[in-house]
Design a protein around this motif. Sequence first.
Motif, PDB file in Angstrom:
ATOM      1  N   UNK A 225       0.847  -1.188   0.000  1.00 48.49           N
ATOM      2  CA  UNK A 225       0.000   0.000   0.000  1.00 48.49           C
ATOM      3  C   UNK A 225       0.882   1.238   0.000  1.00 48.49           C
ATOM      4  N   UNK A 226       0.602   2.166  -0.905  1.00 52.95           N
ATOM      5  CA  UNK A 226       1.396   3.398  -0.965  1.00 52.95           C
ATOM      6  C   UNK A 226       1.152   4.241   0.282  1.00 52.95           C
ATOM      7  N   UNK A 227       2.218   4.768   0.908  1.00 50.99           N
ATOM      8  CA  UNK A 227       2.041   5.656   2.063  1.00 50.99           C
ATOM      9  C   UNK A 227       1.751   7.098   1.666  1.00 50.99           C
ATOM     10  N   UNK A 228       1.814   7.390   0.354  1.00 59.60           N
ATOM     11  CA  UNK A 228       1.691   8.769  -0.116  1.00 59.60           C
ATOM     12  C   UNK A 228       0.407   9.018  -0.888  1.00 59.60           C
ATOM     13  N   UNK A 229       0.075   8.127  -1.811  1.00 61.97           N
ATOM     14  CA  UNK A 229      -1.108   8.276  -2.656  1.00 61.97           C
ATOM     15  C   UNK A 229      -2.091   7.140  -2.396  1.00 61.97           C
ATOM     16  N   UNK A 230      -3.298   7.276  -2.930  1.00 59.49           N
ATOM     17  CA  UNK A 230      -4.305   6.225  -2.790  1.00 59.49           C
ATOM     18  C   UNK A 230      -4.083   5.151  -3.849  1.00 59.49           C
ATOM     19  N   UNK A 231      -2.929   4.485  -3.742  1.00 60.05           N
ATOM     20  CA  UNK A 231      -2.550   3.444  -4.689  1.00 60.05           C
ATOM     21  C   UNK A 231      -2.172   2.178  -3.944  1.00 60.05           C
ATOM     22  N   UNK A 232      -2.410   1.042  -4.564  1.00 63.62           N
ATOM     23  CA  UNK A 232      -1.883  -0.238  -4.099  1.00 63.62           C
ATOM     24  C   UNK A 232      -1.186  -0.903  -5.276  1.00 63.62           C
ATOM     25  N   UNK A 233      -0.177  -1.721  -4.974  1.00 55.72           N
ATOM     26  CA  UNK A 233       0.530  -2.449  -6.024  1.00 55.72           C
ATOM     27  C   UNK A 233       0.424  -3.931  -5.718  1.00 55.72           C
TER      28      UNK A 233
ATOM     29  N   UNK B 158       7.469  -3.756  -1.990  1.00 52.30           N
ATOM     30  CA  UNK B 158       7.478  -2.804  -0.878  1.00 52.30           C
ATOM     31  C   UNK B 158       7.563  -1.386  -1.420  1.00 52.30           C
ATOM     32  N   UNK B 159       6.748  -0.488  -0.860  1.00 49.58           N
ATOM     33  CA  UNK B 159       6.892   0.936  -1.114  1.00 49.58           C
ATOM     34  C   UNK B 159       7.922   1.512  -0.147  1.00 49.58           C
ATOM     35  N   UNK B 160       8.712   2.462  -0.630  1.00 49.70           N
ATOM     36  CA  UNK B 160       9.544   3.235   0.273  1.00 49.70           C
ATOM     37  C   UNK B 160       8.639   4.042   1.194  1.00 49.70           C
ATOM     38  N   UNK B 161       8.988   4.232   2.472  1.00 48.78           N
ATOM     39  CA  UNK B 161       8.131   5.004   3.377  1.00 48.78           C
ATOM     40  C   UNK B 161       7.816   6.419   2.916  1.00 48.78           C
TER      41      UNK B 161
ATOM     42  N   UNK C 183      10.768  -4.370  -6.023  1.00 48.06           N
ATOM     43  CA  UNK C 183      10.148  -5.672  -6.261  1.00 48.06           C
ATOM     44  C   UNK C 183      11.226  -6.735  -6.307  1.00 48.06           C
ATOM     45  N   UNK C 184      10.884  -7.917  -5.833  1.00 47.99           N
ATOM     46  CA  UNK C 184      11.801  -9.051  -5.863  1.00 47.99           C
ATOM     47  C   UNK C 184      11.124 -10.238  -6.501  1.00 47.99           C
ATOM     48  N   UNK C 185      11.842 -10.952  -7.375  1.00 47.87           N
ATOM     49  CA  UNK C 185      11.208 -11.999  -8.155  1.00 47.87           C
ATOM     50  C   UNK C 185      11.888 -13.345  -8.071  1.00 47.87           C
ATOM     51  N   UNK C 186      11.258 -14.291  -8.734  1.00 43.27           N
ATOM     52  CA  UNK C 186      11.789 -15.644  -8.823  1.00 43.27           C
ATOM     53  C   UNK C 186      13.097 -15.676  -9.608  1.00 43.27           C
ATOM     54  N   UNK C 187      13.360 -14.608 -10.368  1.00 42.19           N
ATOM     55  CA  UNK C 187      14.582 -14.548 -11.169  1.00 42.19           C
ATOM     56  C   UNK C 187      15.812 -14.163 -10.345  1.00 42.19           C
ATOM     57  N   UNK C 188      15.628 -13.870  -9.048  1.00 39.82           N
ATOM     58  CA  UNK C 188      16.760 -13.550  -8.190  1.00 39.82           C
ATOM     59  C   UNK C 188      17.161 -12.092  -8.175  1.00 39.82           C
ATOM     60  N   UNK C 189      16.429 -11.239  -8.885  1.00 39.30           N
ATOM     61  CA  UNK C 189      16.753  -9.814  -8.952  1.00 39.30           C
ATOM     62  C   UNK C 189      15.844  -9.000  -8.036  1.00 39.30           C
ATOM     63  N   UNK C 190      16.428  -7.958  -7.450  1.00 39.33           N
ATOM     64  CA  UNK C 190      15.652  -6.896  -6.828  1.00 39.33           C
ATOM     65  C   UNK C 190      15.658  -5.724  -7.792  1.00 39.33           C
ATOM     66  N   UNK C 191      14.479  -5.216  -8.119  1.00 40.15           N
ATOM     67  CA  UNK C 191      14.367  -4.081  -9.031  1.00 40.15           C
ATOM     68  C   UNK C 191      13.869  -2.868  -8.246  1.00 40.15           C
ATOM     69  N   UNK C 192      14.668  -1.814  -8.251  1.00 46.15           N
ATOM     70  CA  UNK C 192      14.366  -0.590  -7.508  1.00 46.15           C
ATOM     71  C   UNK C 192      13.870   0.467  -8.489  1.00 46.15           C
ATOM     72  N   UNK C 193      12.656   0.958  -8.261  1.00 47.44           N
ATOM     73  CA  UNK C 193      12.017   1.900  -9.179  1.00 47.44           C
ATOM     74  C   UNK C 193      11.790   3.240  -8.471  1.00 47.44           C
TER      75      UNK C 193
END
Length: 395
Positions: A309-317, A364-367, A374-384
């Motif tokens: 859940x986004x801590x800033x906007x009314x968004x969920x991922x 996870x959203x940043x605070x 995001x973290x996946x089955x491919x072993x990567x963490x992707x930071x957006x």
Amino acid sequence: MRPILMKGHERPLTFLKYNRDGDLLFSCAKDHTPTVWFADNGERLGTYKGHNGAVWCCDVSSQFFLHFSLWFADSMICLVELRLKVRFKAVQLTTREFEWIQLICVRFSVLVVIIGLEVLFLLGDSARLITGSADQTAKLWNVQTGTQLFTFNFDSPARSVDFSVGDKLAVITTDPFMELPSAIHVKRIARDPSEQTGESVLTIKGPQGRINRAVWGPLNQTLISAGEDAVVRIWDAEASTRLAFTGKLLKESDKETSHSKAISSLSKSADGSHFLTGSLDKSAKLWDIRTLTLIKTYVTERPVNAVAISPLLDHVVIGGGQDASSVTTTDRRAGKFEAKFFHKILQEEIGGVKGHFGPINALQFNPDGRSFSSGGEDGYVRLHHFDPDYFNIKM
């Protein structure tokens, strides 16, 4: 929005967690080694070595303790502990702040006159990390040095961990194993690691199947759990006396509103008033944390493994994808490995972020709400890091 790819794990990701300030990101994976990264640029800071199995979950402490030495007119010294939720620097306090401290003393029937104050030391945020692993242990770590502070031993794999508000308690769930049922354990966390014990102050025998997530409710009075039986439960975690916790079942979701398949993830809102669950039934549901009333439902075309859940906007991922065993037979487009954004109130899909070559297992959203990972089955963490256009989306 160009992501930062962080490759530090040799096996699939299982969980992601930011610290309270949002400057550190902790990742767990099936490769036995939790890792900490700079949340701004994705630089790896270090690893925590000691587990002998997949690490399923982690949490990081989030409170400050300021210790003051107060001098009084009668030459006695009083030590006052203040629990703070914001970052402070060791600076001289103003007269008004002196008066505020004095009011606290009066509140506790200490009738004195303050004539001096000195800051002794500051124990900062993100001091400790707790991890739960398939090696049947949960471990406490010193975040800065990577030193193991204590190991909680169980008779079955530890699946979920969560610090209470104030970090004085931790809830740990264990999987059903052999003839043992799933269970929820509450441990008291000592300030001094040398005084830490493995004794549980509360143990709740869980329902059939695995408990995938358990978190603390408002004011540490309740525990919220969810797992393979697709039911969300609220347990009484408030002490009936100073020593005894009740552990009584207070509420559980009914069959009409609950998920129809296993609940894989659970994430609380920043203010702790509601939480989001994700399920293999291809939906995510938003619940009131006190009444367990269903608020919203978000429907997707893929099994949901992770929600935030986004801590800033009314968004969920929401993220997930087809089962990992089928990933090699299809390409990433057919597997539906995007992270999907929904408007929290309107329940409408806003957009998606592609990139992973396998199911998404952690989100996870940043605070501060200005980036997510995001973290996946491919072993990567992707930071957006979100582009400015993201904050101007009109519905």
